[in-house]
Scaffold this motif. Structure first.
Motif, PDB file in Angstrom:
ATOM      1  N   ILE A   1      -4.046   1.986   3.721  1.00  0.00           N
ATOM      2  CA  ILE A   1      -4.782   2.183   2.365  1.00  0.00           C
ATOM      3  C   ILE A   1      -5.357   0.952   1.869  1.00  0.00           C
ATOM      4  CG2 ILE A   1      -4.111   2.768  -0.443  1.00  0.00           C
ATOM      5  CD1 ILE A   1      -1.573   4.059   0.991  1.00  0.00           C
ATOM      6  N   PRO A   2      -6.831   1.124   2.026  1.00  0.00           N
ATOM      7  CA  PRO A   2      -7.416  -0.141   1.380  1.00  0.00           C
ATOM      8  C   PRO A   2      -7.384  -0.422   0.040  1.00  0.00           C
ATOM      9  CG  PRO A   2      -8.897   1.748   2.580  1.00  0.00           C
ATOM     10  CD  PRO A   2      -7.569   2.237   2.279  1.00  0.00           C
ATOM     11  N   VAL A   3      -7.158  -1.715  -0.105  1.00  0.00           N
ATOM     12  CA  VAL A   3      -7.103  -2.348  -1.507  1.00  0.00           C
ATOM     13  C   VAL A   3      -7.874  -3.329  -1.928  1.00  0.00           C
ATOM     14  CG1 VAL A   3      -4.595  -1.369  -1.824  1.00  0.00           C
ATOM     15  CG2 VAL A   3      -5.071  -3.562  -1.191  1.00  0.00           C
TER      16      VAL A   3
ATOM     17  N   LEU B   1      -3.286  -5.075  -7.356  1.00  0.00           N
ATOM     18  CA  LEU B   1      -3.860  -4.335  -6.173  1.00  0.00           C
ATOM     19  C   LEU B   1      -4.283  -2.810  -6.519  1.00  0.00           C
ATOM     20  CD1 LEU B   1      -1.570  -5.458  -3.128  1.00  0.00           C
ATOM     21  CD2 LEU B   1      -3.881  -6.427  -3.755  1.00  0.00           C
ATOM     22  N   GLU B   2      -5.334  -2.490  -6.275  1.00  0.00           N
ATOM     23  CA  GLU B   2      -5.876  -1.196  -6.511  1.00  0.00           C
ATOM     24  C   GLU B   2      -6.824  -0.711  -5.346  1.00  0.00           C
ATOM     25  OE1 GLU B   2      -9.609   0.244  -9.255  1.00  0.00           O
ATOM     26  OE2 GLU B   2      -8.434  -0.930 -10.242  1.00  0.00           O
ATOM     27  N   GLY B   3      -6.058   0.561  -5.124  1.00  0.00           N
ATOM     28  CA  GLY B   3      -6.679   1.544  -3.931  1.00  0.00           C
ATOM     29  C   GLY B   3      -8.087   1.725  -4.272  1.00  0.00           C
ATOM     30  N   VAL B   4      -8.814   1.806  -3.008  1.00  0.00           N
ATOM     31  CA  VAL B   4     -10.221   1.955  -3.158  1.00  0.00           C
ATOM     32  C   VAL B   4     -10.537   3.007  -1.940  1.00  0.00           C
ATOM     33  CG1 VAL B   4     -11.010  -0.403  -4.069  1.00  0.00           C
ATOM     34  CG2 VAL B   4     -10.921   0.050  -1.591  1.00  0.00           C
TER      35      VAL B   4
END
Length: 160
Positions: A43-45, A52-55
């Motif tokens: 999961i890219p963040v 941290l926010e997922g992108v």
């Protein structure tokens, strides 16, 4: 900074040797080998306001493997894939399997479109990046031929 270390970075298999002789050759080439694996996906963040926010992005396993090998100051990058050797004109009557190839020649083949983006392309890009950033050799082969590639020259070897 850590001193340069000799580490083989692999992402899909471990080296297996069927004879004691092969194992001795392997140990002779690598004083203290370390196998490190990197997988794709995840999961890219990004960090945003301390969190941290997922992108939406793709983590490419070949480029991630290359980056890790660089950070470990490896001389050698091993990429295990589904074929024993890299080929140009893959699947065509004039297919040519590649043994030892200089990086500049591989860059030329890449520019000519021999390595598709969803197939061998990312592996070749990762190999070229690794060599450009200080690596000395990249081996690309399948799990069955990994031991022979490391000890006896099987597979495709990309060098500076």
């Amino acid at each position: 900074d850590a001193p340069p270390a000799r580490a083989a970075s692999m992402y899909s298999c471990s080296a297996t040797f069927s004879t004691e002789d092969r194992a001795k050759k392997y140990r002779g080439r690598f004083a203290s080998p370390t196998a490190v694996r990197v997988g794709g996906g995840g999961i890219p963040v990004i960090r945003k306001d301390g969190c941290l926010e997922g992108v939406a992005a793709v983590i490419d396993k070949d480029l991630a493997t290359c980056l890790l090998a660089e950070k470990l100051h490896s001389d050698l990058l091993i990429i295990s894939t589904g074929v024993p050797q890299v080929s140009i004109n893959f699947g065509k009557p004039n297919e040519e399997k590649l043994g030892t190839v200089k990086a500049e020649k591989m860059a030329q083949y890449l520019a000519e479109g021999h390595f598709p983006p969803g197939s061998m392309g990312p592996k070749i890009e990762a190999a070229l990046n690794f060599l450009k950033n200080g690596g000395k050799e990249v081996i690309i082969t399948d799990p069955k031929n990994l031991g022979a590639a490391v000890t006896g020259g099987q597979g495709t070897h990309i060098i500076k």
